[in-house]
Design a protein around this motif. Structure first.
Motif, PDB file in Angstrom:
ATOM      1  N   PHE A  53       0.830  -1.207   0.000  1.00 12.59           N
ATOM      2  CA  PHE A  53       0.000   0.000   0.000  1.00 12.59           C
ATOM      3  C   PHE A  53       0.864   1.257   0.000  1.00 12.59           C
ATOM      4  O   PHE A  53       0.614   2.210  -0.750  1.00 12.59           O
ATOM      5  CB  PHE A  53      -0.919   0.007   1.227  1.00 12.59           C
ATOM      6  N   LEU A  54       1.861   1.268   0.857  1.00 11.21           N
ATOM      7  CA  LEU A  54       2.735   2.441   0.945  1.00 11.21           C
ATOM      8  C   LEU A  54       3.499   2.650  -0.357  1.00 11.21           C
ATOM      9  O   LEU A  54       3.621   3.777  -0.855  1.00 11.21           O
ATOM     10  CB  LEU A  54       3.713   2.278   2.099  1.00 11.21           C
ATOM     11  N   ARG A  55       4.013   1.563  -0.915  1.00 12.30           N
ATOM     12  CA  ARG A  55       4.811   1.696  -2.139  1.00 12.30           C
ATOM     13  C   ARG A  55       3.966   2.192  -3.300  1.00 12.30           C
ATOM     14  O   ARG A  55       4.432   2.995  -4.118  1.00 12.30           O
ATOM     15  CB  ARG A  55       5.476   0.362  -2.489  1.00 12.30           C
ATOM     16  N   ALA A  56       2.732   1.728  -3.394  1.00  7.98           N
ATOM     17  CA  ALA A  56       1.854   2.196  -4.476  1.00  7.98           C
ATOM     18  C   ALA A  56       1.637   3.701  -4.377  1.00  7.98           C
ATOM     19  O   ALA A  56       1.610   4.415  -5.390  1.00  7.98           O
ATOM     20  CB  ALA A  56       0.516   1.464  -4.415  1.00  7.98           C
ATOM     21  N   GLN A  57       1.489   4.206  -3.156  1.00  8.22           N
ATOM     22  CA  GLN A  57       1.291   5.644  -2.964  1.00  8.22           C
ATOM     23  C   GLN A  57       2.576   6.417  -3.254  1.00  8.22           C
ATOM     24  O   GLN A  57       2.533   7.517  -3.820  1.00  8.22           O
ATOM     25  CB  GLN A  57       0.820   5.907  -1.531  1.00  8.22           C
ATOM     26  N   GLU A  58       3.717   5.857  -2.886  1.00  5.35           N
ATOM     27  CA  GLU A  58       4.994   6.518  -3.160  1.00  5.35           C
ATOM     28  C   GLU A  58       5.294   6.543  -4.656  1.00  5.35           C
ATOM     29  O   GLU A  58       5.783   7.550  -5.183  1.00  5.35           O
ATOM     30  CB  GLU A  58       6.108   5.803  -2.406  1.00  5.35           C
ATOM     31  N   VAL A  59       5.005   5.448  -5.348  1.00  7.25           N
ATOM     32  CA  VAL A  59       5.229   5.391  -6.796  1.00  7.25           C
ATOM     33  C   VAL A  59       4.337   6.400  -7.514  1.00  7.25           C
ATOM     34  O   VAL A  59       4.740   7.026  -8.495  1.00  7.25           O
ATOM     35  CB  VAL A  59       4.999   3.956  -7.322  1.00  7.25           C
ATOM     36  N   ALA A  60       3.120   6.572  -7.007  1.00 10.80           N
ATOM     37  CA  ALA A  60       2.229   7.578  -7.596  1.00 10.80           C
ATOM     38  C   ALA A  60       2.718   8.991  -7.305  1.00 10.80           C
ATOM     39  O   ALA A  60       2.496   9.901  -8.099  1.00 10.80           O
ATOM     40  CB  ALA A  60       0.813   7.396  -7.055  1.00 10.80           C
ATOM     41  N   GLY A  61       3.368   9.176  -6.145  1.00 10.68           N
ATOM     42  CA  GLY A  61       3.891  10.492  -5.795  1.00 10.68           C
ATOM     43  C   GLY A  61       3.088  11.240  -4.750  1.00 10.68           C
ATOM     44  O   GLY A  61       3.203  12.465  -4.639  1.00 10.68           O
ATOM     45  N   LEU A  62       2.278  10.526  -3.948  1.00 12.88           N
ATOM     46  CA  LEU A  62       1.491  11.191  -2.912  1.00 12.88           C
ATOM     47  C   LEU A  62       2.394  11.780  -1.827  1.00 12.88           C
ATOM     48  O   LEU A  62       3.459  11.240  -1.534  1.00 12.88           O
ATOM     49  CB  LEU A  62       0.503  10.216  -2.275  1.00 12.88           C
ATOM     50  N   ASP A  63       1.939  12.853  -1.225  1.00 14.26           N
ATOM     51  CA  ASP A  63       2.707  13.522  -0.184  1.00 14.26           C
ATOM     52  C   ASP A  63       2.399  12.993   1.209  1.00 14.26           C
ATOM     53  O   ASP A  63       3.280  12.910   2.065  1.00 14.26           O
ATOM     54  CB  ASP A  63       2.422  15.031  -0.220  1.00 14.26           C
ATOM     55  N   ILE A  64       1.129  12.665   1.462  1.00  7.17           N
ATOM     56  CA  ILE A  64       0.687  12.120   2.745  1.00  7.17           C
ATOM     57  C   ILE A  64       0.078  10.764   2.466  1.00  7.17           C
ATOM     58  O   ILE A  64      -0.812  10.641   1.622  1.00  7.17           O
ATOM     59  CB  ILE A  64      -0.346  13.052   3.411  1.00  7.17           C
ATOM     60  N   VAL A  65       0.546   9.727   3.154  1.00  8.89           N
ATOM     61  CA  VAL A  65       0.143   8.363   2.822  1.00  8.89           C
ATOM     62  C   VAL A  65      -0.646   7.741   3.973  1.00  8.89           C
ATOM     63  O   VAL A  65      -0.734   8.284   5.075  1.00  8.89           O
ATOM     64  CB  VAL A  65       1.375   7.492   2.475  1.00  8.89           C
ATOM     65  N   THR A  66      -1.240   6.574   3.704  1.00  9.94           N
ATOM     66  CA  THR A  66      -1.944   5.799   4.723  1.00  9.94           C
ATOM     67  C   THR A  66      -1.459   4.352   4.653  1.00  9.94           C
ATOM     68  O   THR A  66      -0.774   3.962   3.703  1.00  9.94           O
ATOM     69  CB  THR A  66      -3.472   5.810   4.503  1.00  9.94           C
ATOM     70  N   ASP A  67      -1.854   3.563   5.634  1.00 11.66           N
ATOM     71  CA  ASP A  67      -1.496   2.137   5.604  1.00 11.66           C
ATOM     72  C   ASP A  67      -2.525   1.319   4.848  1.00 11.66           C
ATOM     73  O   ASP A  67      -2.515   0.092   4.890  1.00 11.66           O
ATOM     74  CB  ASP A  67      -1.301   1.589   7.024  1.00 11.66           C
ATOM     75  N   GLY A  68      -3.411   2.001   4.118  1.00 13.63           N
ATOM     76  CA  GLY A  68      -4.422   1.308   3.323  1.00 13.63           C
ATOM     77  C   GLY A  68      -5.502   0.656   4.155  1.00 13.63           C
ATOM     78  O   GLY A  68      -6.310  -0.108   3.638  1.00 13.63           O
ATOM     79  N   ASP A  69      -5.532   0.972   5.465  1.00  9.29           N
ATOM     80  CA  ASP A  69      -6.454   0.305   6.395  1.00  9.29           C
ATOM     81  C   ASP A  69      -6.253  -1.204   6.357  1.00  9.29           C
ATOM     82  O   ASP A  69      -7.202  -1.986   6.278  1.00  9.29           O
ATOM     83  CB  ASP A  69      -7.916   0.663   6.086  1.00  9.29           C
ATOM     84  N   ALA A  70      -4.993  -1.602   6.448  1.00 11.52           N
ATOM     85  CA  ALA A  70      -4.629  -3.015   6.298  1.00 11.52           C
ATOM     86  C   ALA A  70      -5.161  -3.898   7.407  1.00 11.52           C
ATOM     87  O   ALA A  70      -5.213  -5.120   7.261  1.00 11.52           O
ATOM     88  CB  ALA A  70      -3.100  -3.150   6.204  1.00 11.52           C
ATOM     89  N   HIS A  71      -5.554  -3.314   8.538  1.00  9.86           N
ATOM     90  CA  HIS A  71      -6.081  -4.137   9.629  1.00  9.86           C
ATOM     91  C   HIS A  71      -7.524  -4.554   9.394  1.00  9.86           C
ATOM     92  O   HIS A  71      -8.044  -5.415  10.113  1.00  9.86           O
ATOM     93  CB  HIS A  71      -5.971  -3.387  10.966  1.00  9.86           C
ATOM     94  N   TYR A  72      -8.186  -3.977   8.388  1.00 10.99           N
ATOM     95  CA  TYR A  72      -9.558  -4.378   8.101  1.00 10.99           C
ATOM     96  C   TYR A  72      -9.576  -5.786   7.524  1.00 10.99           C
ATOM     97  O   TYR A  72      -8.745  -6.142   6.680  1.00 10.99           O
ATOM     98  CB  TYR A  72     -10.207  -3.438   7.085  1.00 10.99           C
TER      99      TYR A  72
END
Length: 393
Positions: A53-72
């Motif tokens: 989840f984090l890598r997908a957001q970094e590759v896109a170039g987001l400035d503020i990221v989330t953990d994708g709500d992985a605990h759901y």
């Protein structure tokens, strides 16, 4: 306190959830997160999912990221958004049973996809005084934050929706239940803020829903709901950046209202919540409220949705840029944040679609940044040097 968005003009983010990888088969259930992380299979899958989840957001170039709500867990209609707190806070029964949704929702008939969403409302009952129990948001944030240098935002459902989701054998009325849940969530969030989490997102106060659904429980008007919100975030703004997220719902990526709704009747009330930033669904519901938002919300940052979480159609960068330009007519650039309308992990969307929606968001924002003479975000996903297609000479 602006921390994550303090030094970036037109910062980009997503609301929170992302589609689960197909290989992520481990489930948390009612097990406390730290206990589950002792299990090597669960720990490996959870950490790998967060990393993806984090890598997908970094590759896109987001400035503020989330953990994708992985605990759901993988639940019908994305119900884990509500069931996680109900199965991990104290004061709840060990077994679950069908629960009525007490927020004035439409009783979707059998044959409608959202009837399954109603049937998936199988939650534990309140049997004693509620407390934070084993929410353990701090541990989840630490797992994600130690994988990235970008600020990780953590979100949580708010007390009035939790109070509307469960049966209650302990409290005298739903108002008392709501305030008890508010106090418990506040304690958990202060612990999370004390640990250093840079952004906390309060998800779905029912303030904007009152004109279309009526008072919460037939009793709580917009002013009452503002008080509940402010109690839930008490003590946070001196430690961290607080976002108030509002949208119009997306179980199973579905719209829950026949027609697009307007925020305008409750903007004055939303302006009174103790938050640093307010989010608005302005892509799927249209930009019609932007002028009013800009006129009323003067001392908070405005987070506009430029990505529709309901559809698989990828927004073009020029469409994203056009919506940002429209927002800038009413909201100064230093107070504008770019995001998705809502989460993209509520059952209906695949990882590739979500990834390219994030890419398009960044590319569209970069168009406007260039027009304003601002630095552009690096978007590795759009870097032609790494295309697998051989260019013609």
């Amino acid at each position: 306190m602006f921390k994550a968005s303090a030094d970036v003009m037109l910062p980009t983010s997503i609301i929170g959830s992302l589609p689960r990888p197909s290989w992520y088969t481990a489930s948390l259930g009612s097990t406390p997160f730290l206990e589950a992380m002792v299990n090597s299979r669960y720990r490996e899958q959870y950490e790998d999912a967060v990393s993806c989840f984090l890598r997908a957001q970094e590759v896109a170039g987001l400035d503020i990221v989330t953990d994708g709500d992985a605990h759901y867990d993988e639940q019908v209609g994305g119900m884990s958004w509500q069931s996680y707190p109900l199965t991990h806070m104290s004061g709840f029964s060990q077994t679950a049973s069908p629960a009525i949704y007490n927020v004035g929702a439409v009783a979707y008939p059998r044959g409608h996809i959202l009837h399954d969403f109603l049937e998936a409302r199988v939650f534990p009952r309140i049997v004693g005084p509620v407390g934070r129990g084993n929410l353990q948001y701090k541990a989840m944030w630490k797992v994600a934050q130690r994988m990235t240098a970008k600020p990780v935002k953590v979100g949580t459902i708010l007390p009035e929706l939790l109070a509307a989701s469960c049966e209650d054998d302990y409290y005298k009325d739903p108002i008392e239940r709501t305030w008890a849940l508010s106090d418990a969530v506040n304690e958990e969030l202060n612990d999370l803020a004390d640990a250093g989490c840079p952004v906390l997102q309060m998800e779905e106060p029912q303030i904007h829903m009152v004109p279309v659904r009526g008072k919460a429980f037939g009793k709580l008007d917009v002013g009452d709901l503002v008080k509940v919100f402010n109690n839930t975030v008490k003590g946070l703004r001196s430690k961290t950046e607080v976002w108030c997220h509002t949208c119009w719902g997306n179980p199973s990526q579905q719209r829950i209202f026949k027609e697009p709704q307007s925020y305008q009747p409750t903007l004055e009330a939303l302006n009174q919540v103790e938050a640093d930033a307010l989010t608005f669904e302005t892509c799927s519901s249209g930009p019609g409220d932007l002028k009013a938002i800009g006129e009323i919300i003067k001392d908070k940052k405005i987070v506009i949705g430029v990505i529709d979480h309901h559809t698989l159609q990828i927004e073009r960068p020029d469409e994203v840029a056009a919506l940002i330009r429209e927002a800038l007519k009413h909201i100064p650039a230093e107070r504008l944040i770019i995001s998705s309308d809502c989460g993209m992990g509520r059952e209906g969307m695949g990882r590739r679609h979500a990834a390219y929606k994030m890419v398009s968001m960044v590319l569209g924002t970069n168009i406007v940044r260039a027009e304003l003479g601002l630095p552009q975000a690096e978007c590795l996903a759009a870097d032609e040097r790494y295309s697998l297609t051989v260019a013609k000479s």
